[in-house]
Design an enzyme around this catalytic site. Structure first.
Site, PDB file in Angstrom:
ATOM      1  N   ASP B  92       0.988  -0.845   0.452  1.00  0.00           N
ATOM      2  CA  ASP B  92      -0.093  -0.138  -0.259  1.00  0.00           C
ATOM      3  C   ASP B  92       1.087   1.386  -0.109  1.00  0.00           C
ATOM      4  O   ASP B  92       2.229   1.272  -0.123  1.00  0.00           O
ATOM      5  CB  ASP B  92      -1.147  -0.144   1.428  1.00  0.00           C
ATOM      6  CG  ASP B  92      -0.231  -0.560   2.604  1.00  0.00           C
ATOM      7  OD1 ASP B  92       0.918   0.171   2.827  1.00  0.00           O
ATOM      8  OD2 ASP B  92      -1.265  -0.090   3.818  1.00  0.00           O
ATOM      9  N   ASP B 295      -8.377  -6.858   0.384  1.00  0.00           N
ATOM     10  CA  ASP B 295      -7.175  -7.417   1.039  1.00  0.00           C
ATOM     11  C   ASP B 295      -8.330  -7.150   2.343  1.00  0.00           C
ATOM     12  O   ASP B 295      -9.061  -6.590   1.589  1.00  0.00           O
ATOM     13  CB  ASP B 295      -6.394  -7.019   1.049  1.00  0.00           C
ATOM     14  CG  ASP B 295      -6.303  -5.346   1.402  1.00  0.00           C
ATOM     15  OD1 ASP B 295      -6.612  -4.916   0.388  1.00  0.00           O
ATOM     16  OD2 ASP B 295      -5.881  -5.433   2.671  1.00  0.00           O
ATOM     17  N   CYS B 333     -14.422 -28.194   6.350  1.00  0.00           N
ATOM     18  CA  CYS B 333     -12.841 -28.076   5.740  1.00  0.00           C
ATOM     19  C   CYS B 333     -11.463 -29.086   5.873  1.00  0.00           C
ATOM     20  O   CYS B 333     -11.863 -29.846   6.460  1.00  0.00           O
ATOM     21  CB  CYS B 333     -12.462 -26.797   6.538  1.00  0.00           C
ATOM     22  SG  CYS B 333     -11.004 -26.205   6.357  1.00  0.00           S
ATOM     23  N   CYS B 335      -8.835 -27.721   5.204  1.00  0.00           N
ATOM     24  CA  CYS B 335      -7.376 -27.697   5.618  1.00  0.00           C
ATOM     25  C   CYS B 335      -6.206 -28.383   6.979  1.00  0.00           C
ATOM     26  O   CYS B 335      -7.191 -29.691   7.521  1.00  0.00           O
ATOM     27  CB  CYS B 335      -6.873 -26.165   6.256  1.00  0.00           C
ATOM     28  SG  CYS B 335      -7.566 -25.593   7.759  1.00  0.00           S
ATOM     29  N   CYS B 338      -7.689 -28.409  10.281  1.00  0.00           N
ATOM     30  CA  CYS B 338      -9.654 -29.359  10.637  1.00  0.00           C
ATOM     31  C   CYS B 338      -8.817 -30.404   9.849  1.00  0.00           C
ATOM     32  O   CYS B 338      -9.651 -31.371  10.795  1.00  0.00           O
ATOM     33  CB  CYS B 338     -10.107 -28.446   9.082  1.00  0.00           C
ATOM     34  SG  CYS B 338     -11.108 -26.704  10.100  1.00  0.00           S
ATOM     35  N   HIS B 364      -6.392 -21.676   9.833  1.00  0.00           N
ATOM     36  CA  HIS B 364      -7.649 -22.534   9.133  1.00  0.00           C
ATOM     37  C   HIS B 364      -8.675 -21.431   9.054  1.00  0.00           C
ATOM     38  O   HIS B 364      -8.801 -20.953   7.545  1.00  0.00           O
ATOM     39  CB  HIS B 364      -8.624 -22.243  10.338  1.00  0.00           C
ATOM     40  CG  HIS B 364     -10.313 -22.546  10.080  1.00  0.00           C
ATOM     41  ND1 HIS B 364     -10.372 -23.798   9.215  1.00  0.00           N
ATOM     42  CD2 HIS B 364     -11.074 -21.895  10.421  1.00  0.00           C
ATOM     43  CE1 HIS B 364     -11.883 -23.635   8.545  1.00  0.00           C
ATOM     44  NE2 HIS B 364     -12.211 -22.118   9.293  1.00  0.00           N
TER      45      HIS B 364
END
Lengths: 401, 401
Positions: B92, B295, B333, B335, B338, B364
């Site tokens: 930014d 974002d 999920c 991931c 998980c 997660h």
């Protein structure tokens, strides 16, 4: 049946290259055990611990008893399952933290009354209770409830402390033998449905392999008390033996003297564990003398304060000199941190208070400690069969004990 | 040459399945960018970010300028190399943090004088200086220096703020075009010697691919000011366009109204970025409207406070109800958190103040956000070639734009 200890090779100096068969893992020794105080080796995910080669980690009974509580952990299937660690674990007895962290302790022959350092609540620990808690947690190895003698201690104080520890050892063992079948996973040998514990060696059908209990040699810095303690514990016939009450502030030659005095008194066919040591050169030295197991918060705690152990010595990563240093933390280290990150970046993370700092520093320090033990194991096996031929670790495992 | 944007498919509702070719990565869009404030996506190691599929992460110019400093980062080869992130990055302009974090700000047409929130030191940021800092950092995408209009703002205040932002956009672009060849990696296209940046796409020999600069549409909550802002920026011909000054406290229908008004005014063949949004349903909604990049600190910051985003809604993991809940955080999920850990364990880590808590919660939440975008990308591509046949992502990449 408790653990099985295979001595693969013993050096003339007494160092042992071995393997401990535990319900959740066959652990190569000498082994360094990272400390996972409250069910987490601080800041490091379990899969990274696995990739670092950690085979046996420690949990603190005092912390887990207070939070989340051993009954909750039992209901969830034991500590391995609760924290999703399929490899081996050891729990301490809670004694050390009761004496070092809790408040308003009152010790009697029966046990210790203390107040929680978290909320001031009152608790009473006896050897029997410590065993019940540790059986609920269900680590592969539990420890007898002991009193860690402070340093320095007058002889009379050390004698009294030892008397208590020996009486508690007896009571710990009796209660453990009577209740060890109550471990949460012994009747639950089917592979767990959650992938959490996939990869754990299933206990033999019928629950033939269960927890083991180690006795703890105390006696302060008095050689005769240490000898007395070792001999009486050996008579009781524990599954393994620890030397406690060291690294409590005494000079290092005294630590060494106590270890050297006690080791020959312990049975050669059982694992020997020196608790709470030490610096990198210490763990190597003790392993070469015949110590099979060690644990210490040093690599993990120091990491969180920015102290890295490297092949070139200790490094305070926050120092200004590393601000633009593009070298890896340890150029001789092949860990995932040294392969990817620079000293400058690790310094920046620490300066900026980034949580990643603790994670990366800890991963490196553990890789360094575990790497030392891997090299020690390799060198302890070199004289196998009288030669100096290097035998790869995988093959050594199959050698006659 | 700056970025190349390929539109693979555009839906009737305006949603675009695309790909942005950047010096360090071809990024699949719509994309959600995790925020790596001070050179670290808080508590998550870079290799885990990679395995989560993060292709483009954000760095904050204000934070990196203050610590470790853009000159130091330039000397170390730029931000990618400093933090060992070989994929794409965006910085930014520093404007948002100057206005939200720093002290004693004094704004003039020339720029902003402010005091550091870290040590009170005095600094002066101009559009030209923001460009110099961002060129030193060397992210794939830099942002024009703007003033983020607060909410609510009177019309006269929004007009004055927009006047400043438009003048600064012009100055940002002019300075950027004159100096963009000074990026630290443009003349350094040989593969880096450290494995840190292995895997980064090397810029084309001769430095043909360099940084891109995006303009930022402001104008408060006034539709005509937003239109005016967009039209003037498009005349300036930036490499891409952001919509800023949203998600600053206004009701969500107003956010949506502003985005809907501005999107059609932006060139279809350049990426469109909405800054600082949002909740899971928001990022999906905006992506379907034609926003290519977003974002937000929400998934990472909320994670550190124990708020998990799941397919079943938001979950405050510290709640008592999860104390012995053996389910994964999100049963739908896949991931790494998980797959391995339970709600009970994540709750315990948070209760015990374990640093692993922030790491696992963040992993997660990022997996959840990145998973949303992956599904949105798949659904945006379904109508390709007029049909509703699903085309795997890898094949879509090779489709005509």
């Amino acid at each position: 049946m408790a653990l099985t200890f295979h001595r693969i090779h013993t050096t003339p100096a007494g160092g042992r290259r071995g393997r401990i068969e535990l319900p959740h893992r066959a652990v190569q020794t000498p082994v360094f055990m990272p400390v996972g105080t409250a069910g987490s080796v601080k800041a490091v995910p379990q899969d990274i611990l696995e990739s670092l080669g950690a085979e046996l980690i420690l949990g603190n009974t005092y912390h887990l008893y207070l939070r989340p509580g051993h009954d909750a952990i039992r209901r969830m299937g034991g500590l391995h399952r609760f924290i999703s660690w399929p490899r081996a674990m050891l729990t301490d007895s809670g004694g050390f933290q009761v004496f070092s962290l809790s408040q308003l302790r009152k010790v009697t022959d029966e046990g210790v009354r203390f107040r929680s350092h978290l909320d001031g609540s009152s608790h009473f620990f006896t050897p029997e209770h410590s065993m019940d808690v540790q059986i609920s947690l269900g680590a592969d190895i539990a420890m007898a409830f002991d009193e860690c003698t402070e340093y320095p201690a007058e002889r009379s104080r050390a004698e009294e402390s030892l008397r208590l520890t020996m009486a508690w050892a007896r009571r710990s063992l009796d209660h453990f033998r009577a209740h060890q079948h109550e471990v949460p996973w012994i009747h639950n040998v089917a592979p767990a449905s959650r992938p959490a514990v996939a990869g754990a060696s299933s206990p033999a059908p019928g629950g033939g392999i269960t927890q083991s209990l180690f006795g703890i040699v105390q006696g302060g810095m008095y050689l005769d008390l240490r000898r007395q303690s070792a001999e009486r514990l050996v008579e009781m016939d524990f599954d393994g033996y620890a030397i406690g009450g060291l690294s409590v502030g005494e000079p290092r030659d005294l630590t060494l003297e106590m270890i050297a005095e006690v080791l020959p008194l312990l049975p050669a066919d059982k694992p020997r564990y020196v608790m709470g040591v030490g610096y990198p050169d210490e763990i190597e030295q003790y392993a070469r003398m015949g110590v099979d197991m060690m644990d210490c918060v040093l690599p993990t705690r120091a990491a969180r304060h920015g102290l890295l152990f490297t092949s070139q010595g200790r490094m305070t990563i926050k120092n200004r000199q590393y601000a633009e240093d593009q070298q890896p933390p340890d150029p001789n280290c092949n860990c995932m941190v040294c392969r990817r990150y620079t000293r400058a970046y690790l310094r920046h993370l620490m300066q900026a208070g980034e949580p990643l700092s603790a994670t990366l520093n800890t991963i490196h320090n553990l890789a360094y400690y575990l790497g030392i033990m891997e090299r020690v194991r390799a060198s302890l096996a070199i004289h196998q069969a009288g030669g100096d031929r290097f035998v790869p670790e995988g093959r050594r495992e199959n050698s006659p004990g």
